[in-house]
Scaffold this motif. Structure first.
Motif, PDB file in Angstrom:
ATOM      1  N   LYS A 282       5.517  43.187  -0.433  1.00  0.00           N
ATOM      2  CA  LYS A 282       6.904  43.139   0.066  1.00  0.00           C
ATOM      3  C   LYS A 282       7.874  42.715  -1.027  1.00  0.00           C
ATOM      4  O   LYS A 282       9.093  42.779  -0.843  1.00  0.00           O
TER       5      LYS A 282
ATOM      6  N   SER B 113       9.368  38.974   0.833  1.00  0.00           N
ATOM      7  CA  SER B 113       8.060  38.393   1.191  1.00  0.00           C
ATOM      8  C   SER B 113       8.120  36.911   1.527  1.00  0.00           C
ATOM      9  O   SER B 113       9.002  36.181   1.077  1.00  0.00           O
TER      10      SER B 113
ATOM     11  N   SER C 262       5.852  35.000   0.407  1.00  0.00           N
ATOM     12  CA  SER C 262       5.472  34.405  -0.890  1.00  0.00           C
ATOM     13  C   SER C 262       6.721  34.016  -1.683  1.00  0.00           C
ATOM     14  O   SER C 262       6.806  32.912  -2.234  1.00  0.00           O
TER      15      SER C 262
ATOM     16  N   PRO D  25       0.183  36.453  -0.951  1.00  0.00           N
ATOM     17  CA  PRO D  25      -0.441  36.337   0.370  1.00  0.00           C
ATOM     18  C   PRO D  25      -1.961  36.401   0.244  1.00  0.00           C
ATOM     19  O   PRO D  25      -2.489  36.847  -0.779  1.00  0.00           O
ATOM     20  N   LEU D  26      -2.645  35.979   1.297  1.00  0.00           N
ATOM     21  CA  LEU D  26      -4.096  36.143   1.376  1.00  0.00           C
ATOM     22  C   LEU D  26      -4.371  37.510   1.982  1.00  0.00           C
ATOM     23  O   LEU D  26      -3.810  37.851   3.033  1.00  0.00           O
ATOM     24  N   TYR D  27      -5.191  38.289   1.323  1.00  0.00           N
ATOM     25  CA  TYR D  27      -5.583  39.590   1.863  1.00  0.00           C
ATOM     26  C   TYR D  27      -7.100  39.620   1.972  1.00  0.00           C
ATOM     27  O   TYR D  27      -7.785  39.558   0.946  1.00  0.00           O
TER      28      TYR D  27
ATOM     29  N   ASN E 112      -0.318  32.000   0.824  1.00  0.00           N
ATOM     30  CA  ASN E 112      -0.073  31.863   2.257  1.00  0.00           C
ATOM     31  C   ASN E 112      -0.844  32.920   3.024  1.00  0.00           C
ATOM     32  O   ASN E 112      -1.111  34.012   2.527  1.00  0.00           O
TER      33      ASN E 112
ATOM     34  N   GLY F 101       1.424  32.385   8.504  1.00  0.00           N
ATOM     35  CA  GLY F 101       2.343  33.393   7.968  1.00  0.00           C
ATOM     36  C   GLY F 101       3.435  32.800   7.089  1.00  0.00           C
ATOM     37  O   GLY F 101       4.546  33.334   7.020  1.00  0.00           O
TER      38      GLY F 101
HETATM   39  C1  LIG Z   1      -4.022  43.937   4.428  1.00  0.00           C
HETATM   40  C2  LIG Z   1      -3.830  42.521   4.925  1.00  0.00           C
HETATM   41  C3  LIG Z   1      -4.892  41.634   4.900  1.00  0.00           C
HETATM   42  C4  LIG Z   1      -4.711  40.317   5.363  1.00  0.00           C
HETATM   43  N1  LIG Z   1      -5.778  39.449   5.342  1.00  0.00           N
HETATM   44  C5  LIG Z   1      -5.635  38.193   5.830  1.00  0.00           C
HETATM   45  C6  LIG Z   1      -6.746  37.295   5.867  1.00  0.00           C
HETATM   46  O1  LIG Z   1      -7.856  37.600   5.448  1.00  0.00           O
HETATM   47  N2  LIG Z   1      -6.552  36.064   6.387  1.00  0.00           N
HETATM   48  C7  LIG Z   1      -5.340  35.654   6.871  1.00  0.00           C
HETATM   49  O2  LIG Z   1      -5.227  34.516   7.339  1.00  0.00           O
HETATM   50  N3  LIG Z   1      -4.254  36.475   6.810  1.00  0.00           N
HETATM   51  C8  LIG Z   1      -4.364  37.739   6.309  1.00  0.00           C
HETATM   52  N4  LIG Z   1      -3.285  38.583   6.263  1.00  0.00           N
HETATM   53  C9  LIG Z   1      -1.945  38.077   6.661  1.00  0.00           C
HETATM   54  C10 LIG Z   1      -1.050  37.742   5.446  1.00  0.00           C
HETATM   55  O3  LIG Z   1      -1.711  36.876   4.540  1.00  0.00           O
HETATM   56  C11 LIG Z   1       0.236  37.071   5.958  1.00  0.00           C
HETATM   57  O4  LIG Z   1       0.912  37.969   6.812  1.00  0.00           O
HETATM   58  C12 LIG Z   1       1.164  36.592   4.871  1.00  0.00           C
HETATM   59  O5  LIG Z   1       2.124  35.714   5.460  1.00  0.00           O
HETATM   60  C13 LIG Z   1       1.926  37.725   4.156  1.00  0.00           C
HETATM   61  O6  LIG Z   1       2.686  37.145   3.110  1.00  0.00           O
HETATM   62  P1  LIG Z   1       3.778  37.957   2.257  1.00  0.00           P
HETATM   63  O7  LIG Z   1       4.996  38.134   3.141  1.00  0.00           O
HETATM   64  O8  LIG Z   1       4.060  37.102   1.080  1.00  0.00           O
HETATM   65  O9  LIG Z   1       3.153  39.275   1.896  1.00  0.00           O
HETATM   66  C14 LIG Z   1      -3.439  39.891   5.820  1.00  0.00           C
HETATM   67  C15 LIG Z   1      -2.361  40.809   5.841  1.00  0.00           C
HETATM   68  C16 LIG Z   1      -2.552  42.107   5.407  1.00  0.00           C
HETATM   69  C17 LIG Z   1      -1.380  43.078   5.443  1.00  0.00           C
END
Ligand SMILES: Cc1cc2nc3c(=O)[nH]c(=O)nc-3n(C[C@H](O)[C@H](O)[C@H](O)COP(=O)(O)O)c2cc1C
Length: 224
Positions: free
Chosen positions: A16, A21, A23, A74-76, A112, A148
């Motif tokens: 994002k 984001s 982040s 973020p955590l993915y 996060n 989030g």
């Molecule tokens: C592809 C994907 C994988 C994700 N995997 C996890 C996960 O393993 N554990 C978790 O707690 N959240 C997971 N999330 C949620 C994101 O970490 C969370 O929405 C975060 O706040 C996004 O931060 P950003 O706005 O900086 O991208 C995932 C989100 C996406 C889109």
């Protein structure tokens, strides 16, 4: 002689980007404090630095003059997003360009995740710590945020405490972990709220909320 102002490089690892984001919002909690103490800052987006040689060179030159490097991502899938891993890998390849005389820059990671427990981020934090061990950077610790990346009073205080420590060149206090480690709400309530949201979205899309658990492709994947 006037002293060169301290400098921070911020690397945002969310698709994002810098504008939208969670982040970046969390990273601002750190930079706002440092900028008011006259630090200079430069923001980069992992996805962009991988696409452009010019951005990559700008990242290296900003890092080479940094007192602090902040990765916010973020955590993915219990890990770091692929472009973040790729960026860290490319930095290990470029590490000779980052050696310098004097103290190394401190590196801090704000990760996060979507789940309410901040501890979900711990494995990914270890990845960044191990990256630092192989780099001319000093690991300053990780700030892990759940729910989030929602910012309440406690999270705001934690970010301010961490920024104060970076500004004063002291260790990031354990109080930061204590403030961020407490879930924002009981996990059952978070799951309840999440389920409510899914049901509302189903309704808004004209779907039967009772069928949210359907697995229409299950048979196909069994057949291989
Ligand atoms: C592809 C994907 C994988 C994700 N995997 C996890 C996960 O393993 N554990 C978790 O707690 N959240 C997971 N999330 C949620 C994101 O970490 C969370 O929405 C975060 O706040 C996004 O931060 P950003 O706005 O900086 O991208 C995932 C989100 C996406 C889109």
């Amino acid at each position: 002689m006037t002293k060169t102002p301290e400098h921070i490089t911020i690397l945002i690892g969310s698709p994002k980007g810098i504008e939208k984001s969670n982040s970046a919002r969390l990273a601002k909690g750190i930079t706002t404090v440092l900028e008011s103490a006259r630090w200079t800052s430069k923001w980069f987006h992992t996805h962009q630095v991988l696409r452009s040689d010019e951005s990559w060179d700008a990242l290296l030159s900003s890092m080479a003059r940094s007192d602090v490097i902040l990765l916010a991502a973020p955590l993915y899938v219990d890990s770091l997003p692929a472009p973040v891993i790729e960026t860290l890998y490319r930095l290990t390849q470029a590490k000779n360009a980052l050696h310098r005389d004097g103290p190394p820059p401190k590196m801090l990671a704000i990760l996060n995740c979507g789940f309410v427990e901040a501890q979900q981020n711990y494995t990914a934090q270890s990845m960044v710590r191990l990256f630092c061990e192989g780099m001319p950077f000093e690991w300053s610790g990780g700030i892990s945020i759940g729910a989030g990346g929602a910012i309440n009073k406690r999270i705001r205080s934690a970010l301010t405490l961490a920024a104060d420590a970076l500004r004063d060149d002291i260790l990031v206090p354990d109080a930061v972990d204590a403030l961020t480690g407490k879930p924002m709400m009981p996990p059952w309530l978070y799951v309840f709220g999440g389920n409510f949201m899914w049901k509302r979205q189903a309704k808004a899309n004209g779907l039967d909320a009772k069928r949210l658990g359907d697995r229409p492709y299950e048979d196909l994947s069994r057949r291989g």
